[in-house]
Design an enzyme around this catalytic site. Sequence first.
Site, PDB file in Angstrom:
ATOM      1  N   LYS A  93     -19.134  -7.363   4.494  1.00  0.00           N
ATOM      2  CA  LYS A  93     -19.515  -7.575   5.896  1.00  0.00           C
ATOM      3  C   LYS A  93     -20.312  -6.381   6.405  1.00  0.00           C
ATOM      4  O   LYS A  93     -19.809  -5.251   6.448  1.00  0.00           O
ATOM      5  CB  LYS A  93     -18.255  -7.771   6.745  1.00  0.00           C
ATOM      6  CG  LYS A  93     -18.511  -7.854   8.262  1.00  0.00           C
ATOM      7  CD  LYS A  93     -17.208  -8.107   9.039  1.00  0.00           C
ATOM      8  CE  LYS A  93     -17.419  -8.049  10.554  1.00  0.00           C
ATOM      9  NZ  LYS A  93     -16.166  -8.262  11.312  1.00  0.00           N
ATOM     10  N   ASP A  98     -20.175  -4.476  16.690  1.00  0.00           N
ATOM     11  CA  ASP A  98     -19.432  -5.649  17.162  1.00  0.00           C
ATOM     12  C   ASP A  98     -19.028  -5.476  18.620  1.00  0.00           C
ATOM     13  O   ASP A  98     -18.035  -4.833  18.933  1.00  0.00           O
ATOM     14  CB  ASP A  98     -18.185  -5.858  16.278  1.00  0.00           C
ATOM     15  CG  ASP A  98     -17.516  -7.205  16.560  1.00  0.00           C
ATOM     16  OD1 ASP A  98     -18.099  -8.012  17.313  1.00  0.00           O
ATOM     17  OD2 ASP A  98     -16.428  -7.433  16.006  1.00  0.00           O
ATOM     18  N   LYS A 106     -15.581  -7.724  23.812  1.00  0.00           N
ATOM     19  CA  LYS A 106     -14.422  -6.837  23.681  1.00  0.00           C
ATOM     20  C   LYS A 106     -14.358  -6.049  24.989  1.00  0.00           C
ATOM     21  O   LYS A 106     -15.170  -5.169  25.227  1.00  0.00           O
ATOM     22  CB  LYS A 106     -14.607  -5.909  22.479  1.00  0.00           C
ATOM     23  CG  LYS A 106     -14.594  -6.649  21.136  1.00  0.00           C
ATOM     24  CD  LYS A 106     -14.593  -5.687  19.963  1.00  0.00           C
ATOM     25  CE  LYS A 106     -14.642  -6.415  18.626  1.00  0.00           C
ATOM     26  NZ  LYS A 106     -13.411  -7.173  18.298  1.00  0.00           N
ATOM     27  N   ASP A 130     -18.003  -1.566  11.833  1.00  0.00           N
ATOM     28  CA  ASP A 130     -17.800  -2.951  11.392  1.00  0.00           C
ATOM     29  C   ASP A 130     -18.700  -3.314  10.207  1.00  0.00           C
ATOM     30  O   ASP A 130     -18.671  -4.427   9.722  1.00  0.00           O
ATOM     31  CB  ASP A 130     -18.060  -3.892  12.582  1.00  0.00           C
ATOM     32  CG  ASP A 130     -17.191  -5.135  12.564  1.00  0.00           C
ATOM     33  OD1 ASP A 130     -16.178  -5.138  11.836  1.00  0.00           O
ATOM     34  OD2 ASP A 130     -17.538  -6.111  13.263  1.00  0.00           O
ATOM     35  N   ASP A 172     -16.458 -13.567  18.816  1.00  0.00           N
ATOM     36  CA  ASP A 172     -15.950 -12.315  18.245  1.00  0.00           C
ATOM     37  C   ASP A 172     -15.443 -12.507  16.810  1.00  0.00           C
ATOM     38  O   ASP A 172     -15.137 -11.530  16.125  1.00  0.00           O
ATOM     39  CB  ASP A 172     -14.833 -11.767  19.151  1.00  0.00           C
ATOM     40  CG  ASP A 172     -14.555 -10.294  18.920  1.00  0.00           C
ATOM     41  OD1 ASP A 172     -15.325  -9.655  18.161  1.00  0.00           O
ATOM     42  OD2 ASP A 172     -13.575  -9.780  19.489  1.00  0.00           O
ATOM     43  N   GLU A 224     -17.118 -13.086  14.200  1.00  0.00           N
ATOM     44  CA  GLU A 224     -18.473 -13.153  13.647  1.00  0.00           C
ATOM     45  C   GLU A 224     -18.535 -12.789  12.170  1.00  0.00           C
ATOM     46  O   GLU A 224     -19.446 -13.208  11.459  1.00  0.00           O
ATOM     47  CB  GLU A 224     -19.407 -12.226  14.451  1.00  0.00           C
ATOM     48  CG  GLU A 224     -19.370 -10.737  14.084  1.00  0.00           C
ATOM     49  CD  GLU A 224     -18.023 -10.053  14.327  1.00  0.00           C
ATOM     50  OE1 GLU A 224     -17.277 -10.534  15.198  1.00  0.00           O
ATOM     51  OE2 GLU A 224     -17.716  -9.070  13.625  1.00  0.00           O
ATOM     52  N   ARG A 250     -16.724 -13.630   9.572  1.00  0.00           N
ATOM     53  CA  ARG A 250     -16.625 -14.781   8.668  1.00  0.00           C
ATOM     54  C   ARG A 250     -17.892 -15.618   8.685  1.00  0.00           C
ATOM     55  O   ARG A 250     -18.226 -16.273   7.702  1.00  0.00           O
ATOM     56  CB  ARG A 250     -15.382 -15.602   9.024  1.00  0.00           C
ATOM     57  CG  ARG A 250     -15.395 -16.138  10.423  1.00  0.00           C
ATOM     58  CD  ARG A 250     -14.004 -16.448  10.944  1.00  0.00           C
ATOM     59  NE  ARG A 250     -13.252 -15.229  11.262  1.00  0.00           N
ATOM     60  CZ  ARG A 250     -12.016 -15.228  11.744  1.00  0.00           C
ATOM     61  NH1 ARG A 250     -11.389 -16.377  11.977  1.00  0.00           N
ATOM     62  NH2 ARG A 250     -11.406 -14.098  12.001  1.00  0.00           N
TER      63      ARG A 250
HETATM   64  N1  BES Z   1     -14.442  -6.513  13.599  1.00  0.00           N
HETATM   65  C1  BES Z   1     -13.366  -7.207  14.191  1.00  0.00           C
HETATM   66  C2  BES Z   1     -12.026  -6.902  13.535  1.00  0.00           C
HETATM   67  C3  BES Z   1     -11.481  -5.504  13.693  1.00  0.00           C
HETATM   68  C4  BES Z   1     -10.530  -5.236  14.643  1.00  0.00           C
HETATM   69  C5  BES Z   1     -11.883  -4.481  12.850  1.00  0.00           C
HETATM   70  C6  BES Z   1     -10.018  -3.958  14.762  1.00  0.00           C
HETATM   71  C7  BES Z   1     -11.375  -3.211  12.981  1.00  0.00           C
HETATM   72  C8  BES Z   1     -10.442  -2.945  13.926  1.00  0.00           C
HETATM   73  C9  BES Z   1     -13.610  -8.707  14.086  1.00  0.00           C
HETATM   74  O1  BES Z   1     -14.926  -9.117  14.135  1.00  0.00           O
HETATM   75  C10 BES Z   1     -12.925  -9.335  15.246  1.00  0.00           C
HETATM   76  O2  BES Z   1     -13.351  -9.126  16.349  1.00  0.00           O
HETATM   77  N2  BES Z   1     -11.898 -10.133  14.964  1.00  0.00           N
HETATM   78  C11 BES Z   1     -11.165 -10.830  15.962  1.00  0.00           C
HETATM   79  C12 BES Z   1     -11.123 -12.280  15.577  1.00  0.00           C
HETATM   80  C13 BES Z   1     -10.522 -13.172  16.607  1.00  0.00           C
HETATM   81  C14 BES Z   1     -11.452 -13.309  17.773  1.00  0.00           C
HETATM   82  C15 BES Z   1     -10.263 -14.519  15.973  1.00  0.00           C
HETATM   83  C16 BES Z   1      -9.757 -10.257  16.017  1.00  0.00           C
HETATM   84  O3  BES Z   1      -9.168 -10.070  14.953  1.00  0.00           O
HETATM   85  O4  BES Z   1      -9.286  -9.971  17.100  1.00  0.00           O
HETATM   86 ZN    ZN Z   2     -16.323  -7.715  13.576  1.00  0.00          ZN
HETATM   87 MN    MN Z   3     -15.597  -9.451  16.125  1.00  0.00          MN
END
Ligand code: BES
Ligand code: ZN
Ligand code: MN
Length: 527
Positions: free
Chosen positions: A286, A291, A298, A310, A369, A371, A373
Amino acid sequence: MKKSITAVLLTAALAGGATLSTDVQAQVAFSDYVKTQHQFAHKHKDDADVLVLLASETEDGAIHLPEMWDPQVRSIVQSALALEDFTGKHGQQVELLALPGFYAKRLWVVGTGTAMTRADAEKLGAQVAAQVGEAADTVVVHAKGFSDTQVAAMAHGMDLRNYRFDRYKSEPAERPDYTVHWHSDQSDAAAQAYADTQPLAHGVFVARDIINLPGSDGYPKAIAELAQTAVSNYDIKATVYTPEQVKEMGMGALYGVSQGSQHKSHLLVVEYQGGGNEAPIALVGKGNTFDTGGYNLKTSGSSIVRMQTDKAGGAAVLGAVMALAGKDAELNVAGVVPLSHNLISGSATLPGDVLVAADGTRIEVVNTDAEGRLILADGIWYARDRLKARAIADIATLTGSKVRALGTDYAAIFSEHDALISTMKAAGESTGELVWQLPLGPYDGIIDSWLADIQNVGSPGAQAGARLLQHFAKDTPWIHIDMAGNAYGTSASGIHPAGGNGYGVRLLSEWAENYNSASSESAAGTN
Ligand code: BES
Ligand code: ZN
Ligand code: MN
C-alpha cells in the site's frame, strides 16, 4: 551544504514542483546513509574513544577478560563487574572510565546472553551505536569467540540505528562518522558477511526515507521517481504507470482514491529476475502517500497526524526487492506499489460512489477512509493478471482494528494457505519482525453490497479488509499482512531510529526466499 539541499527541497514544494529536486533524489545511495566505517582486519590501536568488550553469560557467572590486559586493569574491571552483579545477560552493560594506562578512554563490558540470535546481535549493535552517539572517532569491539555472522549482524545493527532523517532540520546534527574496529576470530569472513548485509540496510534506509517524507513532498509521482533513482544501481527493472495509464488499464479503484487530489494515482512496479523464467513471487504494498480519510475525514488531530506513513507497506516492498536483488537471490520477485493521495475536493470520490476495479468488480465506497484495500485491489489484480504471480503477499497499514487487536509490535497475517503462513511465521522469527495470525473467519457476506458487487467496509474491520483483498487474489496463493501501527515511532528503540522504521523490508525479503525454497522443495518432492 546540507542547508542548501533543504532550501532546494522546500522551494520546489512551495512552488508546487512536480518532482523532488535532483539533489534530494541523489541522497539515496548506501554511502549517503552510512558515514561510519567498519574495519574487520585486526589492527592494533594506540587510542580509542570506546572499547566494547563483549561477554557471554556463563554458567558460573565468571567473566573472562583478555589475557593481554595489564593485571591491575584486569583486577579493577573484575571488581567493578562483581559490584554491578554483571552476569553477561544480553544487553547488560558496565562502564569504566579512564582506567590507569589503558588505551581506551571508556571501557564498556556488554553482555551478549548465551546464544545470540541474528536479531539479538543486531539489537546489541544498535545499543552500542545509540550510546556512542556522534562524538567518537574510534570504537574498538573485542568480539573474540563470536561467529562472523554474529559480528556482521552487530555491525549491521549499528548502521540501522545510525540512520537519521534530518533533511527538514535547519541545523542537522553531525552524522556519526567514526570507525569501528572489530577484533574477531575470522576477519575476512566477518567482512564478507557484513558486506552481505548492506543491500538489506540500503533497502531499509530507502524505505524509511519514503515513509518519512511529508505528504506534500512525498506524493505519488515523487515517490515513484525516488524509487526509480534508488534502484538504478540494482539489477531491477522499474516501471511507472502514469495516472492516464492507470485509467486506461481500467484500474478505477486505484484511480478513484486520488481523484480529489492534484496528485493522481500512479502504479510502480519493480521486477528482479534471479530465477530464470519461472513465474514471480509478487509483493504488493500500500502506497497511500497521505490519508486524510477523504470525505469520511479523519476529524481528530491524533487520527490524521503522521498519515504520510500510510505508504509504509509500499516502502517495505521496494526495500525488500532491493535487498533480494542486492544479494543476487535466486528467485524472481516483483514489487507492485499502487500510489495514491487520499484527499478531498470537488472531484473526490463520495461516500456511496461505485468504483470499477480492473477485474470488473464494482465496489461501493461506503467509507472513503477504507482506501487502502481499494488501491491494493488493483495492485493485486496487476500481480495476478499481468505478472501471473505464483504467490502474492500484500502488506499495508490497513486498519485501526488490527492495532486494537495486536498493538504495534506484531503485524497481523491472514491466509488460507498453510505454506504461506508457516514460511511467514518463520521469517518473522528469524528477522525479529513479529507476525501473529488472525483468522479470516467464515465468509458470511461481510462485504456484500445491496448497490454494487461488494462494498469496502464490514465487520470485524481487519477481516473485512482481508476478505476484500482475497476477492482480487482469487485462486492465486495469497497472504495479507496488516502492519497498521508498526511503521514508525516518535522515539528511537533498538535498531529503529525515530520516525519510519522500515518494518517489513526484512520480513518480506526473508519470506520470499523461504517460500521460494519451500515451494521448489515440494515441487521436487512430487517429481
Ligand atoms: N491508514 C488507515 C489505517 C491506520 C490507522 C493506519 C491507524 C495506521 C494507524 C486506513 O486507511 C484507515 O483509515 N482505516 C480505517 C478503515 C475503516 C474506515 C473501515 C480504520 O481502520 O479505521
Ligand atoms: Zn489508509
Ligand atoms: Mn484510511
